[in-house]
Enzyme design. Structure first.
Site, PDB file in Angstrom:
ATOM      1  CE1 TYR A  52      -3.360  -2.661  -0.075  1.00  0.00           C
ATOM      2  CE2 TYR A  52      -3.831  -2.255   2.237  1.00  0.00           C
ATOM      3  CZ  TYR A  52      -4.101  -2.928   1.063  1.00  0.00           C
ATOM      4  OH  TYR A  52      -5.102  -3.867   1.031  1.00  0.00           O
ATOM      5  CB  SER A 207     -14.400  -3.765  -2.831  1.00  0.00           C
ATOM      6  OG  SER A 207     -15.052  -2.876  -3.694  1.00  0.00           O
ATOM      7  N   PRO A 208     -16.569  -3.842   0.250  1.00  0.00           N
ATOM      8  CG  PRO A 208     -16.885  -3.189   2.465  1.00  0.00           C
ATOM      9  CD  PRO A 208     -15.854  -3.219   1.374  1.00  0.00           C
ATOM     10  N   GLY A 211     -17.141  -0.799  -4.128  1.00  0.00           N
ATOM     11  CA  GLY A 211     -16.206   0.223  -4.577  1.00  0.00           C
ATOM     12  C   GLY A 211     -16.837   1.557  -4.908  1.00  0.00           C
ATOM     13  N   GLY A 212     -18.021   1.796  -4.400  1.00  0.00           N
ATOM     14  CA  GLY A 212     -18.680   3.074  -4.640  1.00  0.00           C
ATOM     15  C   GLY A 212     -19.404   3.174  -5.962  1.00  0.00           C
ATOM     16  CG  PHE A 215     -22.663   5.050  -3.273  1.00  0.00           C
ATOM     17  CD1 PHE A 215     -23.683   5.130  -2.341  1.00  0.00           C
ATOM     18  CD2 PHE A 215     -21.760   4.005  -3.179  1.00  0.00           C
ATOM     19  CE1 PHE A 215     -23.793   4.196  -1.333  1.00  0.00           C
ATOM     20  CE2 PHE A 215     -21.858   3.064  -2.168  1.00  0.00           C
ATOM     21  CZ  PHE A 215     -22.884   3.155  -1.242  1.00  0.00           C
TER      22      PHE A 215
END
Length: 297
Positions: A52, A207-208, A211-212, A215
């Site tokens: 990361y 990514s529950p 991943g957006g 939205f």
């Protein structure tokens, strides 16, 4: 002899991938405040990986822990190793590849402990399957790391059921961190979550909430259908849509641990509130139907 081991996961894990240079690029002060806020919410499991931030986020996090022993004693660190990713901090890697040899695992653990300023990693995950893995070699290294007090528990990430079974037959694993959400149904159907229930281990889900992607408007009619049904159910339960999507995951009997990807404390608090939401079975299937695009068989 492989004996069952368990790790008492927090109900939600805090993903750190986007806290550093891959996202919010938090200062030490901002990261300190974020960690403190998560702990105040009772969430103390922080999900790392060596790669990361291009091998920099563990060090950023460690700057906080090295100066704040009170926080170091409260947080629990889950980190991953095994991906060799070419970047400025690893110029010796010519291509992206995987290495789950004993020597690389040991080196990765030593690096993570140094970067984080810790004496022990709570859970070490093998980040991606290495097709050249020798499970007996890995098991031996896991035991050596455990005996040395450097790692308490071990697991895997993104392993198929057969890959998990192979390694788990040599050494006890406490989780398989996988992509799972209303937009990623594979673990519900390929035996991954069944296997977790069978072995009484809690899967972690990255990514529950998809991943957006749910939205924002989409040209994909399938995504729009999920969004429409999710919005309707969120209104019914008087909650936000992200809470509904987390509640959908949390209802599964494998006791999924969502890994949040946010850098905003208010969204962490919102996510925690999803633990109190109890979807009806019919509504759970209503959302599943929207994702599949047809009613169940």
């Amino acid at each position: 002899m492989n004996t069952k081991e368990t790790f008492d996961f927090a109900p939600i894990a805090i993903g750190v991938m986007r806290l550093g240079t891959w996202g919010a690029n938090m200062s030490t002060a901002e990261l300190t405040a974020f960690i403190e806020g998560c702990l105040e919410l009772g969430l103390n499991d922080f999900d790392h990986a060596d790669i990361y931030g291009g091998y920099s986020t563990e060090s950023d996090f460690g700057e906080v822990l090295k100066s704040r022993s009170d926080l170091r004693d409260q947080v629990r660190v889950i980190t991953k190793c095994g991906i060799l990713m070419p970047c400025d901090n690893r110029p010796e890697y010519a291509i992206k590849s995987y290495d789950l040899s004993a020597s690389h695992i040991r080196k990765s653990v030593e690096n993570s402990l140094s970067y984080l300023g810790l004496e022990q990693i709570d859970v070490l995950l093998l980040h991606r399957p290495d097709l050249l893995i020798d499970p007996e070699e890995v098991a031996g290294e896991f035991e050596a790391l455990k005996q040395a007090g450097k790692v308490a528990f071990f697991g895997v990430s993104n392993f198929t059921p057969s890959q998990f079974s192979l390694l788990n037959s040599y050494t006890p694993l406490v989780t398989n961190q996988i992509e799972a959400s209303i937009t990623q149904l594979a673990p519900f159907n390929d035996g991954t979550l069944d296997q977790c229930i069978q072995h009484q281990i809690r899967p972690m889900a990255w990514s529950p909430v998809g991943g957006g992607s749910l939205f924002k408007p989409s040209d994909d009619p399938g995504m729009e259908q999920i969004r429409k049904v999710a919005a309707s159910l969120a209104e019914k339960y008087g909650i936000q849509m992200d809470q509904l999507l987390l509640a959908w995951l949390l209802k599964h009997p494998s006791k999924i641990v969502p890994v949040l990807g946010t850098s905003k404390l208010e969204r962490v608090a919102t996510a925690k509130a999803a633990l109190e939401v109890d979807l009806s079975r019919e509504d759970w299937y209503r959302l599943l139907e929207a994702s599949m695009g047809h009613e169940v068989a």
